[in-house]
Design a protein around this motif. Structure first.
Motif, PDB file in Angstrom:
ATOM      1  N   LEU A 175       0.830  -1.204   0.000  1.00  0.00           N
ATOM      2  CA  LEU A 175       0.000   0.000   0.000  1.00  0.00           C
ATOM      3  C   LEU A 175       0.866   1.256   0.000  1.00  0.00           C
ATOM      4  O   LEU A 175       0.571   2.234  -0.699  1.00  0.00           O
ATOM      5  CB  LEU A 175      -0.934  -0.009   1.203  1.00  0.00           C
ATOM      6  CG  LEU A 175      -2.002  -1.114   1.209  1.00  0.00           C
ATOM      7  CD1 LEU A 175      -2.742  -1.136   2.542  1.00  0.00           C
ATOM      8  CD2 LEU A 175      -2.985  -0.944   0.058  1.00  0.00           C
ATOM      9  N   PHE A 176       1.949   1.216   0.762  1.00  0.00           N
ATOM     10  CA  PHE A 176       2.897   2.338   0.787  1.00  0.00           C
ATOM     11  C   PHE A 176       3.532   2.524  -0.595  1.00  0.00           C
ATOM     12  O   PHE A 176       3.663   3.656  -1.084  1.00  0.00           O
ATOM     13  CB  PHE A 176       3.975   2.074   1.832  1.00  0.00           C
ATOM     14  CG  PHE A 176       4.966   3.193   1.995  1.00  0.00           C
ATOM     15  CD1 PHE A 176       4.699   4.289   2.811  1.00  0.00           C
ATOM     16  CD2 PHE A 176       6.187   3.165   1.321  1.00  0.00           C
ATOM     17  CE1 PHE A 176       5.619   5.324   2.949  1.00  0.00           C
ATOM     18  CE2 PHE A 176       7.113   4.194   1.452  1.00  0.00           C
ATOM     19  CZ  PHE A 176       6.821   5.276   2.271  1.00  0.00           C
ATOM     20  N   ARG A 177       3.889   1.430  -1.232  1.00  0.00           N
ATOM     21  CA  ARG A 177       4.577   1.499  -2.539  1.00  0.00           C
ATOM     22  C   ARG A 177       3.703   2.152  -3.612  1.00  0.00           C
ATOM     23  O   ARG A 177       4.188   2.984  -4.392  1.00  0.00           O
ATOM     24  CB  ARG A 177       4.968   0.087  -2.985  1.00  0.00           C
ATOM     25  CG  ARG A 177       5.675   0.030  -4.343  1.00  0.00           C
ATOM     26  CD  ARG A 177       5.976  -1.384  -4.778  1.00  0.00           C
ATOM     27  NE  ARG A 177       4.790  -2.173  -5.036  1.00  0.00           N
ATOM     28  CZ  ARG A 177       4.069  -2.104  -6.163  1.00  0.00           C
ATOM     29  NH1 ARG A 177       4.424  -1.256  -7.138  1.00  0.00           N
ATOM     30  NH2 ARG A 177       3.004  -2.872  -6.334  1.00  0.00           N
ATOM     31  N   VAL A 178       2.426   1.781  -3.665  1.00  0.00           N
ATOM     32  CA  VAL A 178       1.575   2.276  -4.756  1.00  0.00           C
ATOM     33  C   VAL A 178       0.994   3.654  -4.463  1.00  0.00           C
ATOM     34  O   VAL A 178       0.326   4.239  -5.324  1.00  0.00           O
ATOM     35  CB  VAL A 178       0.445   1.283  -5.098  1.00  0.00           C
ATOM     36  CG1 VAL A 178       1.020  -0.039  -5.566  1.00  0.00           C
ATOM     37  CG2 VAL A 178      -0.511   1.092  -3.928  1.00  0.00           C
ATOM     38  N   LEU A 179       1.248   4.181  -3.273  1.00  0.00           N
ATOM     39  CA  LEU A 179       0.795   5.533  -2.934  1.00  0.00           C
ATOM     40  C   LEU A 179       1.810   6.555  -3.432  1.00  0.00           C
ATOM     41  O   LEU A 179       3.023   6.354  -3.331  1.00  0.00           O
ATOM     42  CB  LEU A 179       0.645   5.642  -1.421  1.00  0.00           C
ATOM     43  CG  LEU A 179      -0.087   6.872  -0.859  1.00  0.00           C
ATOM     44  CD1 LEU A 179      -1.526   6.920  -1.326  1.00  0.00           C
ATOM     45  CD2 LEU A 179      -0.018   6.855   0.668  1.00  0.00           C
ATOM     46  N   LYS A 180       1.322   7.647  -3.975  1.00  0.00           N
ATOM     47  CA  LYS A 180       2.209   8.708  -4.446  1.00  0.00           C
ATOM     48  C   LYS A 180       2.867   9.426  -3.261  1.00  0.00           C
ATOM     49  O   LYS A 180       2.246   9.538  -2.196  1.00  0.00           O
ATOM     50  CB  LYS A 180       1.431   9.730  -5.273  1.00  0.00           C
ATOM     51  CG  LYS A 180       0.867   9.200  -6.577  1.00  0.00           C
ATOM     52  CD  LYS A 180       0.084  10.292  -7.303  1.00  0.00           C
ATOM     53  CE  LYS A 180      -0.532   9.765  -8.597  1.00  0.00           C
ATOM     54  NZ  LYS A 180      -1.329  10.808  -9.298  1.00  0.00           N
ATOM     55  N   PRO A 181       4.096   9.914  -3.421  1.00  0.00           N
ATOM     56  CA  PRO A 181       4.682  10.757  -2.371  1.00  0.00           C
ATOM     57  C   PRO A 181       3.768  11.944  -2.062  1.00  0.00           C
ATOM     58  O   PRO A 181       3.275  12.606  -2.979  1.00  0.00           O
ATOM     59  CB  PRO A 181       6.007  11.212  -2.990  1.00  0.00           C
ATOM     60  CG  PRO A 181       6.355  10.126  -3.963  1.00  0.00           C
ATOM     61  CD  PRO A 181       5.038   9.670  -4.535  1.00  0.00           C
ATOM     62  N   GLY A 182       3.509  12.174  -0.786  1.00  0.00           N
ATOM     63  CA  GLY A 182       2.576  13.215  -0.379  1.00  0.00           C
ATOM     64  C   GLY A 182       1.140  12.739  -0.309  1.00  0.00           C
ATOM     65  O   GLY A 182       0.265  13.454   0.190  1.00  0.00           O
ATOM     66  N   GLY A 183       0.879  11.519  -0.820  1.00  0.00           N
ATOM     67  CA  GLY A 183      -0.463  10.959  -0.757  1.00  0.00           C
ATOM     68  C   GLY A 183      -0.771  10.417   0.624  1.00  0.00           C
ATOM     69  O   GLY A 183       0.102  10.325   1.492  1.00  0.00           O
ATOM     70  N   TRP A 184      -2.029  10.045   0.836  1.00  0.00           N
ATOM     71  CA  TRP A 184      -2.449   9.584   2.158  1.00  0.00           C
ATOM     72  C   TRP A 184      -3.311   8.329   2.067  1.00  0.00           C
ATOM     73  O   TRP A 184      -3.900   8.034   1.024  1.00  0.00           O
ATOM     74  CB  TRP A 184      -3.208  10.671   2.915  1.00  0.00           C
ATOM     75  CG  TRP A 184      -4.387  11.282   2.189  1.00  0.00           C
ATOM     76  CD1 TRP A 184      -4.384  12.444   1.447  1.00  0.00           C
ATOM     77  CD2 TRP A 184      -5.719  10.763   2.110  1.00  0.00           C
ATOM     78  NE1 TRP A 184      -5.631  12.678   0.936  1.00  0.00           N
ATOM     79  CE2 TRP A 184      -6.471  11.670   1.330  1.00  0.00           C
ATOM     80  CE3 TRP A 184      -6.346   9.644   2.648  1.00  0.00           C
ATOM     81  CZ2 TRP A 184      -7.829  11.465   1.052  1.00  0.00           C
ATOM     82  CZ3 TRP A 184      -7.691   9.424   2.378  1.00  0.00           C
ATOM     83  CH2 TRP A 184      -8.420  10.347   1.585  1.00  0.00           C
ATOM     84  N   ALA A 185      -3.335   7.616   3.185  1.00  0.00           N
ATOM     85  CA  ALA A 185      -4.161   6.418   3.290  1.00  0.00           C
ATOM     86  C   ALA A 185      -4.853   6.409   4.641  1.00  0.00           C
ATOM     87  O   ALA A 185      -4.266   6.811   5.652  1.00  0.00           O
ATOM     88  CB  ALA A 185      -3.298   5.163   3.146  1.00  0.00           C
ATOM     89  N   ILE A 186      -6.101   5.974   4.657  1.00  0.00           N
ATOM     90  CA  ILE A 186      -6.816   5.716   5.898  1.00  0.00           C
ATOM     91  C   ILE A 186      -6.827   4.200   6.072  1.00  0.00           C
ATOM     92  O   ILE A 186      -7.445   3.483   5.277  1.00  0.00           O
ATOM     93  CB  ILE A 186      -8.234   6.294   5.874  1.00  0.00           C
ATOM     94  CG1 ILE A 186      -8.169   7.829   5.806  1.00  0.00           C
ATOM     95  CG2 ILE A 186      -9.025   5.850   7.100  1.00  0.00           C
ATOM     96  CD1 ILE A 186      -9.522   8.509   5.707  1.00  0.00           C
ATOM     97  N   LEU A 187      -6.093   3.727   7.083  1.00  0.00           N
ATOM     98  CA  LEU A 187      -5.878   2.295   7.287  1.00  0.00           C
ATOM     99  C   LEU A 187      -6.440   1.902   8.652  1.00  0.00           C
ATOM    100  O   LEU A 187      -5.724   1.877   9.653  1.00  0.00           O
ATOM    101  CB  LEU A 187      -4.383   1.967   7.194  1.00  0.00           C
ATOM    102  CG  LEU A 187      -3.675   2.433   5.910  1.00  0.00           C
ATOM    103  CD1 LEU A 187      -2.204   2.084   5.958  1.00  0.00           C
ATOM    104  CD2 LEU A 187      -4.339   1.825   4.673  1.00  0.00           C
TER     105      LEU A 187
END
Length: 268
Positions: A175-187
């Motif tokens: 999930l970290f890999r496919v997220l853009k730098p500066g992007g966010w995730a609600i996990l």
């Protein structure tokens, strides 16, 4: 008197019955019209002022119990949303930039029907849903081996999924890999106690329910969950969003005071 309550698993059962009775080219239209009719009738039956569901925007006299050990006032009788779904929607609309320009590419893992329907056709979102098995998702995907390039998504929603995955650290890394730098995730995951407990010897559904709280959970996360997320590179904000709201509003919306939001950002 008819009890117009959304039963557990009603979407899956509806899909099965429609598949058996209706040609494929008409199935989605039939299901959509049935859902709309059901919700309209349920909204009228449950109408009141004590509760409000922000997902289906229904003013209701009550929420219904839900859960293995039934939680009172947990499920919306119109759309079926639970506490975690309503929390997610409120957080997305009030604390995130998901709906603000520019248009964002969103990955929704194991999509909850009630949330997915609000996001899938939103003009501000390029929406992709994924699941290992569910036919309701747009893409069949194992999140421990995501078949997409690095830095594909601006945002990710993964709500109560990681506690089901044996190799959760690999899933977090992907999930970290496919997220853009500066992007966010609600996990989001349920948090029980201070320290995460997992035991690979616990395999039967009955034992998993006894040890981890649910028959398909493979661990019970503690408050050290944030450390696991940080270990793969996320900057983690543990947001006590619910507890910042007035108690009367929390009760009316049917939120869980104990649930924090794990808002995870990928450093630039």
């Amino acid at each position: 008197m008819v009890n117009w309550t959304i039963p557990k698993g009603w979407v899956i059962e509806l899909d099965r019955r429609v598949k058996d009775a209706v040609p494929d080219r008409y199935a989605e239209v039939v299901k959509s019209r049935f859902r709309a009719t059901f919700r309209s009738v349920a909204r009228t039956y449950w109408r009141g002022s004590a509760r409000y569901c922000p997902l289906c925007q229904s003013h209701l006299r009550a929420f219904r119990p839900a859960g293995i050990a039934p939680r009172p006032s947990a499920r919306c009788p119109v759309c079926g949303s639970l506490e975690r779904h309503r929390l997610l929607w409120l957080y997305l609309t009030e604390r995130s930039n998901l709906f603000a320009p520019p248009r964002k590419r969103l990955l929704h893992v194991s999509p909850e029907y009630v949330v997915s329907t609000r996001l899938r056709h939103h003009p501000a979102i390029d929406y992709v849903s994924s699941d290992l098995e569910s036919k309701h998702a747009m893409v069949q995907m194992d999140i421990t081996a995501i078949q997409m390039p690095d830095a594909t998504f601006d945002a990710i929603i993964c709500n109560h999924v990681l506690e089901h995955i044996p190799d959760d650290r690999q899933a977090m890394s992907e999930l970290f890999r496919v997220l853009k730098p500066g992007g966010w995730a609600i996990l989001q995951s349920p948090i029980i106690g201070e320290t995460t407990h997992e035991d690979r010897q616990v395999r039967s559904p009955a034992e998993r329910r006894r040890v981890f709280g649910q028959r398909d959970h493979v661990r019970a996360y503690g408050r050290d969950y944030v450390g696991r997320l940080a270990d793969v590179g996320f900057d983690v904000l543990v947001d006590d969003f619910v507890r910042t709201r007035d108690a009367s509003i929390v009760e009316r919306l049917g939120l869980d005071l104990k649930e924090d939001v794990y808002f995870c950002r990928k450093p630039v």
